[in-house]
Design a protein around this motif. Structure first.
Motif, PDB file in Angstrom:
ATOM      1  N   VAL A 174      17.586 -22.634  -4.878  1.00 51.96           N
ATOM      2  CA  VAL A 174      16.455 -21.827  -4.410  1.00 51.96           C
ATOM      3  C   VAL A 174      15.165 -22.510  -4.809  1.00 51.96           C
ATOM      4  CG1 VAL A 174      17.785 -19.674  -4.610  1.00 51.96           C
ATOM      5  CG2 VAL A 174      16.236 -20.332  -6.460  1.00 51.96           C
ATOM      6  N   GLY A 175      14.146 -22.348  -4.002  1.00 52.67           N
ATOM      7  CA  GLY A 175      12.881 -22.988  -4.316  1.00 52.67           C
ATOM      8  C   GLY A 175      11.879 -22.800  -3.208  1.00 52.67           C
ATOM      9  N   ARG A 176      10.988 -23.750  -3.107  1.00 55.29           N
ATOM     10  CA  ARG A 176       9.996 -23.661  -2.038  1.00 55.29           C
ATOM     11  C   ARG A 176       9.815 -25.020  -1.377  1.00 55.29           C
ATOM     12  NH1 ARG A 176       4.194 -24.446  -5.031  1.00 55.29           N
ATOM     13  NH2 ARG A 176       5.113 -25.031  -7.019  1.00 55.29           N
TER      14      ARG A 176
ATOM     15  N   GLY B 298      20.910 -22.886 -16.407  1.00 57.13           N
ATOM     16  CA  GLY B 298      19.994 -23.373 -15.387  1.00 57.13           C
ATOM     17  C   GLY B 298      20.431 -23.061 -13.973  1.00 57.13           C
ATOM     18  N   VAL B 299      21.461 -22.205 -13.849  1.00 59.47           N
ATOM     19  CA  VAL B 299      21.938 -21.835 -12.520  1.00 59.47           C
ATOM     20  C   VAL B 299      21.072 -20.701 -11.974  1.00 59.47           C
ATOM     21  CG1 VAL B 299      23.871 -20.772 -11.288  1.00 59.47           C
ATOM     22  CG2 VAL B 299      24.302 -22.563 -12.976  1.00 59.47           C
ATOM     23  N   SER B 300      20.796 -20.731 -10.688  1.00 65.01           N
ATOM     24  CA  SER B 300      20.042 -19.650 -10.049  1.00 65.01           C
ATOM     25  C   SER B 300      20.999 -18.530  -9.674  1.00 65.01           C
ATOM     26  CB  SER B 300      19.328 -20.169  -8.799  1.00 65.01           C
ATOM     27  OG  SER B 300      18.460 -21.231  -9.140  1.00 65.01           O
TER      28      SER B 300
ATOM     29  N   SER C  66      16.458 -24.292  -9.762  1.00 66.11           N
ATOM     30  CA  SER C  66      17.721 -24.495 -10.458  1.00 66.11           C
ATOM     31  C   SER C  66      17.664 -25.781 -11.268  1.00 66.11           C
ATOM     32  CB  SER C  66      18.858 -24.588  -9.431  1.00 66.11           C
ATOM     33  OG  SER C  66      18.565 -23.783  -8.297  1.00 66.11           O
ATOM     34  N   GLU C  67      17.944 -25.670 -12.552  1.00 63.29           N
ATOM     35  CA  GLU C  67      17.973 -26.878 -13.381  1.00 63.29           C
ATOM     36  C   GLU C  67      19.267 -27.603 -13.161  1.00 63.29           C
ATOM     37  OE1 GLU C  67      17.488 -26.230 -17.527  1.00 63.29           O
ATOM     38  OE2 GLU C  67      15.377 -26.713 -17.397  1.00 63.29           O
TER      39      GLU C  67
ATOM     40  N   GLN D 260      13.107 -32.203  -5.478  1.00 61.00           N
ATOM     41  CA  GLN D 260      12.732 -32.386  -6.880  1.00 61.00           C
ATOM     42  C   GLN D 260      12.858 -31.090  -7.667  1.00 61.00           C
ATOM     43  OE1 GLN D 260       8.570 -33.416  -7.613  1.00 61.00           O
ATOM     44  NE2 GLN D 260       9.193 -34.841  -9.226  1.00 61.00           N
ATOM     45  N   ALA D 261      13.274 -31.211  -8.907  1.00 63.85           N
ATOM     46  CA  ALA D 261      13.353 -30.050  -9.790  1.00 63.85           C
ATOM     47  C   ALA D 261      11.952 -29.557 -10.134  1.00 63.85           C
ATOM     48  CB  ALA D 261      14.102 -30.409 -11.071  1.00 63.85           C
TER      49      ALA D 261
END
Lengths: 158, 158, 158
Positions: A122-124, B115-117, A147-148, A39-40
């Motif tokens: 990238v995220g968690r 919105g790009v990382s 990242s959108e 999920q964003a």
């Protein structure tokens, strides 16, 4: 501390399975009724339900893997997960909550993108883990990405 | 080994606080007289004092957080820290020296950057830690970054 | 678990030695007859022998370091390794097999590339470790990278 160690090992095995393209092993990291959600961050932060992937059982995951490996037409790409040591948030009876930061890099072989590795997602990870037959499995893994703009060919789970 | 484990947990909590934008928690990772420095590798290697941020107490950090959250006009962005397991360099009485490699990714929501990382700031943390009331805190955290060109809107601590 | 901890420390020291440009320490991470190989995933997956670097003893590594630091004409660049916690695959008598995911970022100081940090080489380490005089060393480190296109100036070991 033992638990922390186990979670890091689990995260490393999970990453290796995906990056080695052993997709058929991926559902095995979850319990039968396990959930996988990608999920964003924007939706997650606002409590909105929309997710890029929302699989609610191991059966749905197997179906997804079948789609990925057999039916979805796509340009294949390599992924590489780099995951930070996890932090354990809580442990209540059999159930552990943990989080870990991740970065996934993508490399498209054979010309597209010139074979250069790029930041992909990238995220968690926000995880609920349970112990089944002595081994930790995901009751729920929620990957919330910053990242959108998800490059339009996100095919594989993160 | 227990120490190593604790430092990895601390680094994970630190990263999560910043990436979750819980900036008001950030000074709490330091002792009252703690120092936070963000410096280019080039200056660090030559022993030059110039630093992008040099905060010499928790009070200065709180002030910075106030600036970041209340007064500095800037395009907000998400950060994502991925940090390697730390290495412990020394432990003398109550004081621990440790280092860890980090990469910070940036995502600008809402159009800017699409919105790009992207890779934002990579380097290493050079830390001095002390134990206060049973919990490790930074006496000093020095983030030395490789990137010469810091994208002009570096607003948040790393 | 102790072993896992030791491997993470070794990986952290290895990364720091390279990123701090202490290249002369690099061969010391290997046993005398140690092997270092840097190979594209494409070749590795197909069992092809071609590798970007294939050094078969500490002597060859020292030679390489000499080349890197004294003779090879190249634009210097900084590297930054971020390595995930390792996973231990097997331990038979004195010999440990382990893997870890890595990302290496490159920063070219002084104008070239504008001082921006970029993804340089991502992949995994496939390691065989042995204990010598109480300390783990590499009998073999194979770095398999995803990137097809290796920026033409890959000079330093990964």
């Amino acid at each position: 501390m033992l638990l922390h160690h186990e979670i890091d090992q689990l995260n490393a095995e999970y990453a290796a399975a995906l990056d080695d393209r052993r997709f058929e092993e991926w559902p095995e990291f979850f319990i039968e009724t396990g959930r996988y959600t990608l999920q964003a961050r924007e939706n997650f932060d606002q409590g909105l339900p929309l997710a890029l992937m929302a699989l609610e059982s191991r059966g749905m995951m197997k179906d997804r893997v079948y789609g990925v490996t057999q039916t979805i037409y796509h340009g294949p790409y390599y992924t590489r997960h780099v995951v930070s040591p996890a932090r354990v948030l809580s442990q209540i009876r059999n159930e552990v909550c943990a989080e870990a930061q991740y970065a996934v890099f993508r490399t498209r072989p054979g010309g597209a993108g010139g074979g250069v590795s790029e930041v992909y997602n990238v995220g968690r990870y926000i995880d609920t883990l349970v112990r089944v037959e002595g081994r930790l499995r995901f009751k729920s893994r929620l990957a919330v990405y910053d990242s959108e703009m998800v490059l339009n060919s996100l095919i594989y789970p993160v």
